[in-house]
Design a protein around this motif. Sequence first.
Motif, PDB file in Angstrom:
ATOM      1  N   LEU A 235       0.410  -0.834  -6.499  1.00  0.00           N
ATOM      2  CA  LEU A 235       1.641  -0.124  -6.135  1.00  0.00           C
ATOM      3  C   LEU A 235       1.367   1.367  -5.954  1.00  0.00           C
ATOM      4  O   LEU A 235       1.863   1.993  -5.015  1.00  0.00           O
ATOM      5  CB  LEU A 235       2.701  -0.338  -7.221  1.00  0.00           C
ATOM      6  N   ILE A 236       0.558   1.919  -6.843  1.00  0.00           N
ATOM      7  CA  ILE A 236       0.207   3.343  -6.734  1.00  0.00           C
ATOM      8  C   ILE A 236      -0.489   3.613  -5.397  1.00  0.00           C
ATOM      9  O   ILE A 236      -0.145   4.543  -4.674  1.00  0.00           O
ATOM     10  CB  ILE A 236      -0.690   3.787  -7.917  1.00  0.00           C
ATOM     11  N   THR A 237      -1.445   2.769  -5.061  1.00  0.00           N
ATOM     12  CA  THR A 237      -2.152   2.923  -3.791  1.00  0.00           C
ATOM     13  C   THR A 237      -1.201   2.798  -2.611  1.00  0.00           C
ATOM     14  O   THR A 237      -1.279   3.567  -1.646  1.00  0.00           O
ATOM     15  CB  THR A 237      -3.253   1.830  -3.664  1.00  0.00           C
ATOM     16  N   MET A 238      -0.271   1.838  -2.712  1.00  0.00           N
ATOM     17  CA  MET A 238       0.708   1.638  -1.630  1.00  0.00           C
ATOM     18  C   MET A 238       1.572   2.889  -1.458  1.00  0.00           C
ATOM     19  O   MET A 238       1.837   3.320  -0.337  1.00  0.00           O
ATOM     20  CB  MET A 238       1.606   0.425  -1.932  1.00  0.00           C
ATOM     21  N   GLU A 239       2.012   3.459  -2.588  1.00  0.00           N
ATOM     22  CA  GLU A 239       2.853   4.660  -2.531  1.00  0.00           C
ATOM     23  C   GLU A 239       2.090   5.827  -1.920  1.00  0.00           C
ATOM     24  O   GLU A 239       2.644   6.620  -1.180  1.00  0.00           O
ATOM     25  CB  GLU A 239       3.333   5.044  -3.947  1.00  0.00           C
ATOM     26  N   GLU A 240       0.816   5.917  -2.325  1.00  0.00           N
ATOM     27  CA  GLU A 240       0.012   7.056  -1.853  1.00  0.00           C
ATOM     28  C   GLU A 240      -0.231   6.996  -0.352  1.00  0.00           C
ATOM     29  O   GLU A 240      -0.254   8.025   0.323  1.00  0.00           O
ATOM     30  CB  GLU A 240      -1.322   7.116  -2.606  1.00  0.00           C
TER      31      GLU A 240
END
Length: 242
Positions: A235-240
Amino acid sequence: MSHPAPPAVQVDGLTVTRGKRTVLHGLTLDIPRGSISGLLGPSGCGKTTLLRSIVGTQIVESGTVTVLGEPAGSAGLRRRVGYVTQAPSIYADISVRENVAYYAALYGRDRDDIESALTAVGLREYADQLGNQLSSGQQTRASLACALVGKPELLVMDEPTVGLDPVLRVELWKQFRDLAAAGTTLLVSSHVMDEADHCDRLLLMREGNLLAQLSPDELRERTDEQNLETAFLTLITMEESA
Ligand SMILES: Nc1ncnc2c1ncn2[C@@H]1O[C@H](COP(=O)(O)OP(=O)(O)OP(=O)(O)O)[C@@H](O)[C@H]1O
Ligand SMILES: [Mg+2]
């Protein structure tokens, strides 16, 4: 016509500065009643600061925090909200039972409540031991008993299961589930994802921002990852990259 119960906690545009740094950046979230919400995120992301804002011990720069229909920190909330701080806070020079009895008196609870709180955290055998004669895990549990005994409507716990053994953790999560089923709202922070599955809802934080509010299954679905730890990282990667 019946109206849905308002959330136990409503946070709107919450910004908090600590020292010279803004540590919460306009958070907006709500916490439904009678559920377990897990506040998750890496060390230093602002979990404790958010919890302090909800229990009313944090100076807030801007935004509003409404708890059980009243502004956070209102005098009327004192007996309705319980808070287990990250560092165990019990009196060293009185026994475990006396510690719990002290909170029972504050919240107007009786002797049976004291004994069930001691049982809940597995400390009945140690009830006569002084606060400063406990191991650190026992101190954590004694702190928890002090919060449980008040039977507050909203129970805010900052990493309550850190340092506890797996057996006790399972027991405690069962207790939390029973409390939620009886209508208590629980907000529990953790920096480990392995407890996330016990929660109805997750508040995922990173660097003073809220990444998502969703259920464990929704997190799996959104990231296409079964393991919640991996899902959070995804999710963090997706947000970034968004
Ligand atoms: N008393 C303080 N004065 C200044 N800055 C602070 C203070 N307490 C915390 N901070 C800063 O606020 C930020 C958020 O801290 P907070 O304690 O809310 O994080 P946390 O998510 O609870 O971390 P942990 O998982 O390690 O408990 C951090 O960057 C921290 O350095
Ligand atoms: Mg913390």
